[in-house]
Design a protein around this motif. Sequence first.
Motif, mmCIF file in Angstrom:
data_model
loop_
_atom_site.group_PDB
_atom_site.id
_atom_site.type_symbol
_atom_site.label_atom_id
_atom_site.label_comp_id
_atom_site.label_asym_id
_atom_site.label_seq_id
_atom_site.Cartn_x
_atom_site.Cartn_y
_atom_site.Cartn_z
ATOM 1 N N THR A 1 1.018 -1.152 0.012
ATOM 2 C CA THR A 1 -0.021 0.040 0.067
ATOM 3 C C THR A 1 0.747 1.369 -0.114
ATOM 4 O O THR A 1 0.566 2.400 0.650
ATOM 5 N N SER A 2 1.997 1.274 -0.674
ATOM 6 C CA SER A 2 2.957 2.328 -0.686
ATOM 7 C C SER A 2 3.497 2.447 -2.217
ATOM 8 O O SER A 2 3.391 1.494 -2.958
ATOM 9 N N ALA A 3 3.725 3.719 -2.658
ATOM 10 C CA ALA A 3 4.290 3.853 -3.896
ATOM 11 C C ALA A 3 5.804 3.419 -3.825
ATOM 12 O O ALA A 3 6.597 3.741 -2.946
ATOM 13 N N SER A 4 6.174 2.733 -4.869
ATOM 14 C CA SER A 4 7.458 1.941 -4.877
ATOM 15 C C SER A 4 8.286 2.800 -5.900
ATOM 16 O O SER A 4 9.574 2.417 -5.653
ATOM 17 N N ALA A 5 7.918 3.959 -6.448
ATOM 18 C CA ALA A 5 8.731 4.861 -7.117
ATOM 19 C C ALA A 5 7.948 6.052 -7.323
ATOM 20 O O ALA A 5 6.632 6.220 -7.115
ATOM 21 N N PRO A 6 8.590 7.257 -7.569
ATOM 22 C CA PRO A 6 7.947 8.525 -7.536
ATOM 23 C C PRO A 6 6.990 8.418 -8.931
ATOM 24 O O PRO A 6 7.268 7.604 -9.885
#
Length: 374
Positions: free
Chosen positions: A320-325
């Motif tokens: 549930t996180s962004a893995s890259a910008p």
Amino acid sequence: MPAVLAATTLLLGAGCSSGGGDGRGSPDENTVTVSVPSETAPPAKGSVKVLRTVAEGLKSPWGLAPLPDGNLLVSSRDDATLTRIDARTGKKTVTGRISGVEPAGEGGLLGIALSPGFASDHMVYACFTSASDNRVVRVRYDEKRAPGDQLGAPDTVFKGIPKGHIHNGGRIAFGPDGMLYIGTGESGDSGLAPDKKSLGGKILRITPEGEPAPGNPLGRSPVYSYGHRNVQGLAWDRQQRLFASEFGQDTWDELNAIKPGGDYGWPAAEGKGSDPRFQNPLAQWHTDDASPSGIAQVDGVIWMAGLRGERLWRVPLRSTSASAPPQAFLDGTYGRLRTVAPAGQDRLWLLTSNTDGRGDPKKGDDRLLELRVR
């Protein structure tokens, strides 16, 4: 496996939109920190290719629902009609008008979704603004009838959602659990968002018949999460986790991972903060760059349509996180972007939104596009 954490800092151009909808403002600089817990993630960088323009000349398109035969239904916010689009030829057929819709400002005929049992019941669910509220109805769709007369009378499923000239939410979607999720706005009254007794500024979860869904976090309440300003995008990943996009006001637009019973902070918080009472967004944008509407998940990536930002954002996920910008595509190429929906494999459907009273319509607007995304 122990969690492996990393962090990336992203500089985003700034802007603001005070008060109504998705207004523009003055630039400054801020940073976004992307936290990456362990879980297989898609590539950090992706690509978008516009394969074709499927249809042109759509008026104030808002909701999009792929049909089992591969064609599509599109709602018109201001005309209160549903139009079937032949996905191969682009031919448009007005199926009918939904009665009771009162378009004004950001309100009108908004999101649509097919019943989980559409193959047998032929029901289309629609969220719209009436004279008194925002509500969800269902109508029977019969393609065998004459064009313009293919929709039955609306059956009200859920009503009483606050309405306003702005912030009517309106996105609806059936989840993997077969329940109907409704993104609502606080209709310009920020005090409604944290009020658990209000239906404004929430994500609601109900049965197809309109009752609070079993297992909701607040008991017999339809409220699934609260503290939202104006939710306009809903999508699930392959692990059946829910994500939602929402408009900020003066600083940050948000993409959130939704926790049942979670408080997303509006109006006390906008964007990421340190108050443990509130859920932080997994990604945020200055409002000049996004003003997000619809979202879709394809192969572990959230694709987010931007209205004022006039671009399509790619957000790769790990858990549930962004893995890259976030990465932007189609910047200004097609104007305001309203709705995205999976089109199978590596494809997306994309609706533009330049005839909604805030855009700068060009010849052919509005459009339905088919994209290849990676």
